[in-house]
Motif scaffolding. Sequence first.
Motif, PDB file in Angstrom:
ATOM      1  N   GLN A   1      -3.743 -12.816 -17.064  1.00 28.99           N
ATOM      2  CA  GLN A   1      -4.474 -11.554 -17.073  1.00 28.99           C
ATOM      3  C   GLN A   1      -4.001 -10.694 -15.922  1.00 28.99           C
ATOM      4  OE1 GLN A   1      -8.888 -11.322 -17.854  1.00 28.99           O
ATOM      5  NE2 GLN A   1      -8.962 -10.721 -15.709  1.00 28.99           N
ATOM      6  N   SER A   2      -3.860  -9.383 -16.181  1.00 33.34           N
ATOM      7  CA  SER A   2      -3.422  -8.487 -15.112  1.00 33.34           C
ATOM      8  C   SER A   2      -3.699  -7.039 -15.481  1.00 33.34           C
ATOM      9  CB  SER A   2      -1.930  -8.664 -14.839  1.00 33.34           C
ATOM     10  OG  SER A   2      -1.501  -7.810 -13.792  1.00 33.34           O
ATOM     11  N   ALA A   3      -3.891  -6.218 -14.446  1.00 34.17           N
ATOM     12  CA  ALA A   3      -3.978  -4.774 -14.628  1.00 34.17           C
ATOM     13  C   ALA A   3      -2.598  -4.139 -14.498  1.00 34.17           C
ATOM     14  CB  ALA A   3      -4.926  -4.174 -13.588  1.00 34.17           C
ATOM     15  N   ASP A   4      -1.624  -4.922 -14.068  1.00 33.86           N
ATOM     16  CA  ASP A   4      -0.242  -4.457 -13.946  1.00 33.86           C
ATOM     17  C   ASP A   4       0.509  -4.862 -15.210  1.00 33.86           C
ATOM     18  OD1 ASP A   4       2.429  -3.982 -13.327  1.00 33.86           O
ATOM     19  OD2 ASP A   4       2.186  -4.521 -11.218  1.00 33.86           O
TER      20      ASP A   4
ATOM     21  N   ALA B   1       4.311 -18.259 -13.010  1.00 31.52           N
ATOM     22  CA  ALA B   1       3.205 -17.306 -13.118  1.00 31.52           C
ATOM     23  C   ALA B   1       2.519 -17.083 -11.771  1.00 31.52           C
ATOM     24  CB  ALA B   1       2.198 -17.801 -14.145  1.00 31.52           C
ATOM     25  N   ARG B   2       2.325 -18.140 -11.010  1.00 34.16           N
ATOM     26  CA  ARG B   2       1.633 -18.012  -9.728  1.00 34.16           C
ATOM     27  C   ARG B   2       2.457 -17.253  -8.699  1.00 34.16           C
ATOM     28  NH1 ARG B   2      -0.392 -24.238 -10.192  1.00 34.16           N
ATOM     29  NH2 ARG B   2      -2.319 -23.833 -11.364  1.00 34.16           N
ATOM     30  N   ALA B   3       3.743 -17.150  -8.950  1.00 28.05           N
ATOM     31  CA  ALA B   3       4.604 -16.399  -8.031  1.00 28.05           C
ATOM     32  C   ALA B   3       4.437 -14.890  -8.195  1.00 28.05           C
ATOM     33  CB  ALA B   3       6.066 -16.782  -8.261  1.00 28.05           C
ATOM     34  N   VAL B   4       3.792 -14.459  -9.299  1.00 29.76           N
ATOM     35  CA  VAL B   4       3.556 -13.035  -9.546  1.00 29.76           C
ATOM     36  C   VAL B   4       2.142 -12.718  -9.068  1.00 29.76           C
ATOM     37  CG1 VAL B   4       3.541 -11.185 -11.259  1.00 29.76           C
ATOM     38  CG2 VAL B   4       5.084 -13.137 -11.544  1.00 29.76           C
ATOM     39  N   LYS B   5       2.018 -12.087  -7.913  1.00 30.65           N
ATOM     40  CA  LYS B   5       0.716 -11.890  -7.272  1.00 30.65           C
ATOM     41  C   LYS B   5      -0.236 -11.026  -8.097  1.00 30.65           C
ATOM     42  CE  LYS B   5       2.023 -14.282  -3.741  1.00 30.65           C
ATOM     43  NZ  LYS B   5       1.499 -15.671  -3.596  1.00 30.65           N
ATOM     44  N   ALA B   6       0.293 -10.151  -8.929  1.00 28.09           N
ATOM     45  CA  ALA B   6      -0.560  -9.234  -9.691  1.00 28.09           C
ATOM     46  C   ALA B   6      -1.195  -9.892 -10.908  1.00 28.09           C
ATOM     47  CB  ALA B   6       0.252  -8.013 -10.143  1.00 28.09           C
ATOM     48  N   VAL B   7      -0.829 -11.144 -11.193  1.00 29.29           N
ATOM     49  CA  VAL B   7      -1.288 -11.818 -12.407  1.00 29.29           C
ATOM     50  C   VAL B   7      -2.253 -12.945 -12.054  1.00 29.29           C
ATOM     51  CG1 VAL B   7      -0.576 -13.171 -14.420  1.00 29.29           C
ATOM     52  CG2 VAL B   7       0.838 -11.255 -13.636  1.00 29.29           C
ATOM     53  N   THR B   8      -3.376 -12.994 -12.778  1.00 27.84           N
ATOM     54  CA  THR B   8      -4.321 -14.105 -12.659  1.00 27.84           C
ATOM     55  C   THR B   8      -3.948 -15.171 -13.679  1.00 27.84           C
ATOM     56  OG1 THR B   8      -6.096 -12.607 -11.982  1.00 27.84           O
ATOM     57  CG2 THR B   8      -6.752 -14.773 -12.795  1.00 27.84           C
TER      58      THR B   8
ATOM     59  N   THR C   1       5.849 -31.066 -17.992  1.00 31.24           N
ATOM     60  CA  THR C   1       7.000 -30.458 -17.324  1.00 31.24           C
ATOM     61  C   THR C   1       7.089 -28.969 -17.644  1.00 31.24           C
ATOM     62  OG1 THR C   1       8.241 -32.551 -17.359  1.00 31.24           O
ATOM     63  CG2 THR C   1       9.505 -30.517 -17.080  1.00 31.24           C
ATOM     64  N   ALA C   2       6.941 -28.631 -18.926  1.00 34.47           N
ATOM     65  CA  ALA C   2       7.017 -27.229 -19.341  1.00 34.47           C
ATOM     66  C   ALA C   2       5.870 -26.412 -18.759  1.00 34.47           C
ATOM     67  CB  ALA C   2       7.015 -27.128 -20.866  1.00 34.47           C
ATOM     68  N   MET C   3       4.664 -26.967 -18.763  1.00 30.58           N
ATOM     69  CA  MET C   3       3.518 -26.239 -18.230  1.00 30.58           C
ATOM     70  C   MET C   3       3.612 -26.100 -16.711  1.00 30.58           C
ATOM     71  SD  MET C   3       0.860 -24.504 -18.739  1.00 30.58           S
ATOM     72  CE  MET C   3       0.646 -24.743 -20.515  1.00 30.58           C
ATOM     73  N   GLY C   4       4.102 -27.136 -16.034  1.00 30.28           N
ATOM     74  CA  GLY C   4       4.278 -27.045 -14.590  1.00 30.28           C
ATOM     75  C   GLY C   4       5.272 -25.952 -14.220  1.00 30.28           C
ATOM     76  N   TRP C   5       6.340 -25.848 -14.985  1.00 28.44           N
ATOM     77  CA  TRP C   5       7.324 -24.778 -14.765  1.00 28.44           C
ATOM     78  C   TRP C   5       6.695 -23.408 -14.987  1.00 28.44           C
ATOM     79  CZ3 TRP C   5       8.996 -21.295 -18.548  1.00 28.44           C
ATOM     80  CH2 TRP C   5      10.065 -20.464 -18.181  1.00 28.44           C
ATOM     81  N   ALA C   6       5.894 -23.273 -16.058  1.00 29.48           N
ATOM     82  CA  ALA C   6       5.257 -21.995 -16.378  1.00 29.48           C
ATOM     83  C   ALA C   6       4.250 -21.589 -15.309  1.00 29.48           C
ATOM     84  CB  ALA C   6       4.574 -22.082 -17.737  1.00 29.48           C
ATOM     85  N   LEU C   7       3.454 -22.525 -14.834  1.00 22.20           N
ATOM     86  CA  LEU C   7       2.457 -22.211 -13.816  1.00 22.20           C
ATOM     87  C   LEU C   7       3.116 -21.803 -12.505  1.00 22.20           C
ATOM     88  CD1 LEU C   7      -0.166 -25.056 -14.445  1.00 22.20           C
ATOM     89  CD2 LEU C   7      -0.367 -22.642 -15.056  1.00 22.20           C
ATOM     90  N   GLN C   8       4.230 -22.452 -12.165  1.00 18.25           N
ATOM     91  CA  GLN C   8       4.939 -22.085 -10.946  1.00 18.25           C
ATOM     92  C   GLN C   8       5.474 -20.659 -11.037  1.00 18.25           C
ATOM     93  OE1 GLN C   8       8.482 -24.410 -10.174  1.00 18.25           O
ATOM     94  NE2 GLN C   8       8.417 -23.981  -7.980  1.00 18.25           N
TER      95      GLN C   8
END
Length: 230
Positions: free
Chosen positions: A117-120, A81-88, A72-79
């Motif tokens: 990971q990100s350059a931003d 994180a993936r919403a931030v386009k500048a971050v891999t 549950t915690a990891m699913g929340w974190a991935l959601q």
Amino acid sequence: MRSLQCGMVGGLLALWCLLGPAAAAADEAPRFDVVHLQAERSRAVTNDLMRVVLTVREQDADPAKLAERVNTAMGWALQKARAVKAVTVQSGGYRTYPVYRDGTLDRWRAVQEVFLQSADFKALGNLIGTLQQRLQGHSLAFAVSDARRDEVENALNAASLDAFKARADLVRTNLNRTGYRIVSLDIGTTGGGPSPRPLMKTMAAESVAPAVEAGTTRLTVTVSGQIQLQ
């Protein structure tokens, strides 16, 4: 016919016996007037990539409930994180291990990592502040991106080769020789990013982004080889 074939084979063997040692001796003949040279060029390059590792850490006596809480915690974190386009984003391994008390199984602990990971730096820093509401910071590191590294190393390669040739010409001139030829040449690069450092937890209630300073990485190209003076 067979005797003819045998004769041909015998002749080839005899020829090899005569020429083989002579060729080997020629290859192993000592070289004179050989000079070993080395030149290097380096540059401090600003790190343009930020890498962060966050973890979900939970414990429970019931392994099924433990897995559910971690997922549950990891699913929340991935959601998030993936919403931030500048971050891999990349999820890591899931590890579960028992905790004993007085020789008896007491509970289970589980850990799962997520790599960001990100350059931003600003975007990633803000994301870290958000994710640390439910995840724990593990490490943070800065590095030079592959594109930037290739660009700088190509320039350093050219500069190092020019320095090697300049040293070879200096040796040739000082020893009053008419020229030289390159016998061997090796080109090597060194320079990694700073070691990852622990990522301290920020004030989760305020989603505060951590203060970061990218720093620099020193990239070095070394050219070493041998020349034979003429």
